[in-house]
Design a protein around this motif. Structure first.
Motif, PDB file in Angstrom:
ATOM      1  N   VAL A 244       0.854  -1.201   0.000  1.00  9.53           N
ATOM      2  CA  VAL A 244       0.000   0.000   0.000  1.00  9.53           C
ATOM      3  C   VAL A 244       0.881   1.239   0.000  1.00  9.53           C
ATOM      4  CG1 VAL A 244      -2.089  -0.972   0.995  1.00  9.53           C
ATOM      5  CG2 VAL A 244      -0.202  -0.376   2.497  1.00  9.53           C
ATOM      6  N   GLU A 245       0.449   2.287  -0.720  1.00 11.84           N
ATOM      7  CA  GLU A 245       1.357   3.417  -0.919  1.00 11.84           C
ATOM      8  C   GLU A 245       0.804   4.774  -0.513  1.00 11.84           C
ATOM      9  OE1 GLU A 245       1.140   5.055  -5.296  1.00 11.84           O
ATOM     10  OE2 GLU A 245       1.553   2.904  -5.382  1.00 11.84           O
ATOM     11  N   SER A 246      -0.494   4.899  -0.190  1.00 11.30           N
ATOM     12  CA  SER A 246      -1.046   6.221   0.085  1.00 11.30           C
ATOM     13  C   SER A 246      -2.164   6.158   1.115  1.00 11.30           C
ATOM     14  CB  SER A 246      -1.596   6.843  -1.206  1.00 11.30           C
ATOM     15  OG  SER A 246      -2.732   6.113  -1.663  1.00 11.30           O
ATOM     16  N   VAL A 247      -2.508   7.323   1.633  1.00  9.21           N
ATOM     17  CA  VAL A 247      -3.623   7.436   2.571  1.00  9.21           C
ATOM     18  C   VAL A 247      -4.914   6.993   1.900  1.00  9.21           C
ATOM     19  CG1 VAL A 247      -4.987   9.059   3.950  1.00  9.21           C
ATOM     20  CG2 VAL A 247      -2.496   9.299   3.842  1.00  9.21           C
ATOM     21  N   ALA A 259      -7.440  -6.234   6.918  1.00  6.50           N
ATOM     22  CA  ALA A 259      -7.136  -6.123   8.344  1.00  6.50           C
ATOM     23  C   ALA A 259      -5.695  -5.743   8.602  1.00  6.50           C
ATOM     24  CB  ALA A 259      -7.438  -7.449   9.039  1.00  6.50           C
ATOM     25  N   VAL A 260      -4.808  -5.928   7.602  1.00  2.31           N
ATOM     26  CA  VAL A 260      -3.372  -5.744   7.785  1.00  2.31           C
ATOM     27  C   VAL A 260      -2.797  -4.986   6.596  1.00  2.31           C
ATOM     28  CG1 VAL A 260      -1.147  -6.928   8.039  1.00  2.31           C
ATOM     29  CG2 VAL A 260      -3.199  -7.904   9.104  1.00  2.31           C
ATOM     30  N   ALA A 261      -1.853  -4.076   6.862  1.00  2.00           N
ATOM     31  CA  ALA A 261      -1.118  -3.381   5.806  1.00  2.00           C
ATOM     32  C   ALA A 261       0.258  -4.018   5.688  1.00  2.00           C
ATOM     33  CB  ALA A 261      -0.997  -1.897   6.125  1.00  2.00           C
ATOM     34  N   GLU A 262       0.501  -4.666   4.562  1.00  3.01           N
ATOM     35  CA  GLU A 262       1.730  -5.432   4.375  1.00  3.01           C
ATOM     36  C   GLU A 262       2.692  -4.660   3.475  1.00  3.01           C
ATOM     37  OE1 GLU A 262       2.516 -10.173   3.746  1.00  3.01           O
ATOM     38  OE2 GLU A 262       1.311  -9.150   2.244  1.00  3.01           O
ATOM     39  N   PHE A 263       3.882  -4.374   3.991  1.00  2.00           N
ATOM     40  CA  PHE A 263       4.933  -3.679   3.249  1.00  2.00           C
ATOM     41  C   PHE A 263       4.486  -2.324   2.677  1.00  2.00           C
ATOM     42  CE2 PHE A 263       5.745  -8.322   2.337  1.00  2.00           C
ATOM     43  CZ  PHE A 263       6.698  -8.478   3.323  1.00  2.00           C
ATOM     44  N   PRO A 264       3.996  -1.405   3.503  1.00  2.00           N
ATOM     45  CA  PRO A 264       3.660  -0.080   2.979  1.00  2.00           C
ATOM     46  C   PRO A 264       4.903   0.555   2.367  1.00  2.00           C
ATOM     47  CG  PRO A 264       3.777  -0.054   5.378  1.00  2.00           C
ATOM     48  CD  PRO A 264       3.837  -1.483   4.965  1.00  2.00           C
ATOM     49  N   THR A 265       4.717   1.265   1.282  1.00  2.00           N
ATOM     50  CA  THR A 265       5.871   1.805   0.548  1.00  2.00           C
ATOM     51  C   THR A 265       6.203   3.235   0.931  1.00  2.00           C
ATOM     52  OG1 THR A 265       4.460   2.538  -1.283  1.00  2.00           O
ATOM     53  CG2 THR A 265       5.355   0.302  -1.408  1.00  2.00           C
ATOM     54  N   THR A 266       5.358   3.873   1.754  1.00  2.00           N
ATOM     55  CA  THR A 266       5.589   5.257   2.182  1.00  2.00           C
ATOM     56  C   THR A 266       5.269   5.399   3.669  1.00  2.00           C
ATOM     57  OG1 THR A 266       3.322   5.983   1.728  1.00  2.00           O
ATOM     58  CG2 THR A 266       4.908   6.101  -0.113  1.00  2.00           C
ATOM     59  N   VAL A 267       5.839   6.447   4.260  1.00  2.00           N
ATOM     60  CA  VAL A 267       5.527   6.768   5.655  1.00  2.00           C
ATOM     61  C   VAL A 267       4.047   7.107   5.791  1.00  2.00           C
ATOM     62  CG1 VAL A 267       5.969   8.376   7.551  1.00  2.00           C
ATOM     63  CG2 VAL A 267       7.874   7.563   6.150  1.00  2.00           C
ATOM     64  N   ALA A 268       3.515   7.842   4.821  1.00  2.00           N
ATOM     65  CA  ALA A 268       2.107   8.260   4.886  1.00  2.00           C
ATOM     66  C   ALA A 268       1.176   7.051   4.922  1.00  2.00           C
ATOM     67  CB  ALA A 268       1.773   9.142   3.688  1.00  2.00           C
ATOM     68  N   ALA A 272      -1.216   6.026   8.050  1.00  2.00           N
ATOM     69  CA  ALA A 272      -2.662   5.913   7.831  1.00  2.00           C
ATOM     70  C   ALA A 272      -3.164   4.541   8.279  1.00  2.00           C
ATOM     71  CB  ALA A 272      -2.989   6.145   6.358  1.00  2.00           C
ATOM     72  N   ALA A 273      -2.365   3.506   8.024  1.00  2.00           N
ATOM     73  CA  ALA A 273      -2.747   2.163   8.458  1.00  2.00           C
ATOM     74  C   ALA A 273      -2.801   2.094   9.984  1.00  2.00           C
ATOM     75  CB  ALA A 273      -1.757   1.133   7.917  1.00  2.00           C
ATOM     76  N   ARG A 274      -1.808   2.671  10.629  1.00  2.00           N
ATOM     77  CA  ARG A 274      -1.795   2.671  12.086  1.00  2.00           C
ATOM     78  C   ARG A 274      -3.016   3.425  12.627  1.00  2.00           C
ATOM     79  NH1 ARG A 274       1.918   2.010  15.933  1.00  2.00           N
ATOM     80  NH2 ARG A 274       2.211   0.089  14.765  1.00  2.00           N
ATOM     81  N   ASP A 275      -3.330   4.566  12.015  1.00  2.00           N
ATOM     82  CA  ASP A 275      -4.496   5.347  12.448  1.00  2.00           C
ATOM     83  C   ASP A 275      -5.798   4.574  12.249  1.00  2.00           C
ATOM     84  OD1 ASP A 275      -2.791   7.406  13.129  1.00  2.00           O
ATOM     85  OD2 ASP A 275      -3.179   8.580  11.309  1.00  2.00           O
ATOM     86  N   ALA A 276      -5.799   3.679  11.249  1.00  2.04           N
ATOM     87  CA  ALA A 276      -7.002   2.888  10.954  1.00  2.04           C
ATOM     88  C   ALA A 276      -7.070   1.616  11.790  1.00  2.04           C
ATOM     89  CB  ALA A 276      -7.037   2.536   9.473  1.00  2.04           C
ATOM     90  N   GLY A 277      -6.080   1.408  12.656  1.00  2.44           N
ATOM     91  CA  GLY A 277      -6.079   0.225  13.503  1.00  2.44           C
ATOM     92  C   GLY A 277      -5.598  -1.031  12.812  1.00  2.44           C
ATOM     93  N   MET A 278      -4.856  -0.882  11.710  1.00  8.86           N
ATOM     94  CA  MET A 278      -4.352  -2.031  10.966  1.00  8.86           C
ATOM     95  C   MET A 278      -2.914  -2.327  11.368  1.00  8.86           C
ATOM     96  SD  MET A 278      -5.697  -0.851   7.181  1.00  8.86           S
ATOM     97  CE  MET A 278      -5.242  -2.373   6.329  1.00  8.86           C
ATOM     98  N   PRO A 279      -2.594  -3.569  11.765  1.00  4.08           N
ATOM     99  CA  PRO A 279      -1.191  -3.922  11.986  1.00  4.08           C
ATOM    100  C   PRO A 279      -0.379  -3.671  10.719  1.00  4.08           C
ATOM    101  CG  PRO A 279      -2.634  -5.649  12.798  1.00  4.08           C
ATOM    102  CD  PRO A 279      -3.500  -4.694  12.026  1.00  4.08           C
ATOM    103  N   VAL A 280       0.864  -3.227  10.908  1.00  5.20           N
ATOM    104  CA  VAL A 280       1.734  -2.906   9.777  1.00  5.20           C
ATOM    105  C   VAL A 280       2.892  -3.899   9.741  1.00  5.20           C
ATOM    106  CG1 VAL A 280       3.294  -1.189   8.783  1.00  5.20           C
ATOM    107  CG2 VAL A 280       1.122  -0.472   9.806  1.00  5.20           C
ATOM    108  N   VAL A 281       3.104  -4.502   8.575  1.00  3.32           N
ATOM    109  CA  VAL A 281       4.189  -5.461   8.369  1.00  3.32           C
ATOM    110  C   VAL A 281       5.259  -4.822   7.502  1.00  3.32           C
ATOM    111  CG1 VAL A 281       4.803  -7.740   7.489  1.00  3.32           C
ATOM    112  CG2 VAL A 281       2.529  -7.356   8.457  1.00  3.32           C
ATOM    113  N   ALA A 282       6.522  -4.962   7.922  1.00  2.00           N
ATOM    114  CA  ALA A 282       7.652  -4.501   7.109  1.00  2.00           C
ATOM    115  C   ALA A 282       8.608  -5.668   6.902  1.00  2.00           C
ATOM    116  CB  ALA A 282       8.354  -3.328   7.786  1.00  2.00           C
TER     117      ALA A 282
END
Length: 406
Positions: A244-247, A259-268, A272-282
């Motif tokens: 995922v790359e954008s808000v 339910a999960v944001a896997e390998f977001p490509t940007t800080v934004a 946004a995933a964290r604000d939405a309550g989605m665990p973030v995978v890097a």
């Protein structure tokens, strides 16, 4: 009742590190975690001599089984052999729960076909059902969103899965150049040019052709997302949104049931995933390499900002432990938080609340590690089933540790 005790360990707990700890395991469950009080250590305790004792590592996304089966384009081993061979490597890396990423797509550059992926999936499931594995084998189903054949295969694969009480993980992916992982077209061009040993002009022509061809799949992408959204909404799958790359994209996939944001490509996107309550995978390789191989955001940067819940190995399982210890050694996060990225955080991503922490009542999947500077060695890894059925498994701890423990 099977029982064993580890003493004088540097135990990594969810919120702290206990430098001289005692951990008791009974019938495959952790029953006691606390300080090793002088004079009160049971006689049968195994002395870990200050080695790190941590939960077994949980890997939520690994493509490496594909390479185990086909280490070269002209060399292919049977899928069942590849699984058994690979699990030995994984266990040696301290991983006790492995989610093998099965990609429902045909991808020439990645030497990947749907048929080969299905064969690997069957081999993984057979190994898991046999109860003989060195790790807890699980699947991560990866869907190429623009491939109609892939969607049909995924439907059948999910319908045939046994009901284990844990929702299967499905990663929704679109690797079209110009977005997601390959949003940086210049970086992608350099990758293709190096990988295929072609000129810059040839690489550019390849990218343009791929973008044009993939544009035909826009309708299929919508159909794929609609199906996944329906499955997620019905509680039949746990949906991961890949690269995922954008808000705006986070809002779209969240609405679709991801339910999960896997390998977001940007800080934004990560924020946004964290604000939405989605665990973030890097990616753990991103941490060790000091940045993304495809020109995207640094995983270390995201972790320092508190925006990552889980590191996965992506394509190299040995990077998980190394990345966690590197983060702690360089002061990016404390040791207990770094270890949580590959244990409790990963278990949370996978929907496995029964593991990932040294806490009474949880599975006794354990890993014993010694570290010397940048080098770390997994001295032992145990599954809960082994601790219950073979309480004498840790009997050689002192010999294994020798004088190397720190």
């Amino acid at each position: 009742m099977s029982r064993y005790v580890f003493a004088h360990a540097r135990a990594v707990l969810p919120d702290t590190v206990v430098d001289d700890a005692l951990v008791v395991v009974e019938d495959g469950l952790i029953t006691e975690v606390g300080p090793a009080v002088p004079g009160a250590v049971p006689a049968e305790a195994r002395d870990l001599r200050g080695a790190l004792l941590m939960p077994g590592i949980v890997d939520t996304h690994s493509d490496a089984l594909e390479k185990e089966q086909r280490p070269r384009p002209t060399v292919e081993f049977p899928p069942d052999f590849a699984v058994v061979s690979f699990e030995g490597r994984v266990r040696a890396a301290g991983v006790t729960t492995m989610h093998h990423a099965v990609s429902y797509q045909t991808h020439v550059l990645k030497d990947r076909t749907i048929e080969r992926s299905l064969a690997l999936s069957r081999a993984v499931q057979e190994r898991a059902a046999g109860g003989l594995g060195l790790v807890d084998h699980r699947l991560l189903h990866r869907l190429d969103a623009r491939d109609p054949d892939a969607l049909d295969v995924l439907r059948r694969a999910l319908a045939e899965l046994p009901d284990t009480g844990v929702r299967p993980l499905v990663s929704y992916e679109d690797h079209t150049p110009g977005q997601g992982q390959y949003r940086d077209l210049e970086s992608y061009r350099r990758t293709i040019q190096t990988q295929e040993r072609i000129s810059a002009a040839e690489a550019e022509a390849f990218i343009e052709k791929r973008i044009a061809a993939r544009a035909d799949g826009i309708r299929q992408r919508a159909l794929s997302l609609a199906y996944l959204s329906e499955q997620a909404g019905a509680g039949r799958i746990r949906l991961l949104a890949h690269d995922v790359e954008s808000v705006q994209e986070i809002a779209q996939v969240r609405t679709a049931g991801a339910a999960v944001a896997e390998f977001p490509t940007t800080v934004a996107a990560a924020r946004a995933a964290r604000d939405a309550g989605m665990p973030v995978v890097a990616g753990a390789p991103n941490v060790l390499r000091g940045g993304s191989h495809s020109g995207n955001v640094s995983a270390t940067e995201l972790i320092a900002a508190g925006l990552v819940d889980n590191l996965s190995s992506d394509y190299m399982p040995t990077t998980l432990l190394a990345a966690a210890l590197r983060l702690a050694r360089h002061g990016v996060v404390p040791l207990h938080r770094a270890v949580a990225l590959v244990t409790s955080g990963a278990a949370g991503t996978a929907g496995l609340p029964d593991r990932g922490a040294l806490m009474p009542g949880l599975r006794a999947d354990l890993t014993v590690v010694t570290a010397d500077g940048d080098q770390q060695t997994v001295r032992m890894a145990l599954l809960a089933e082994e601790s219950a059925d073979g309480a004498d498994a840790p009997v050689s701890v002192a010999r294994l540790l020798g004088a190397t423990a720190r």
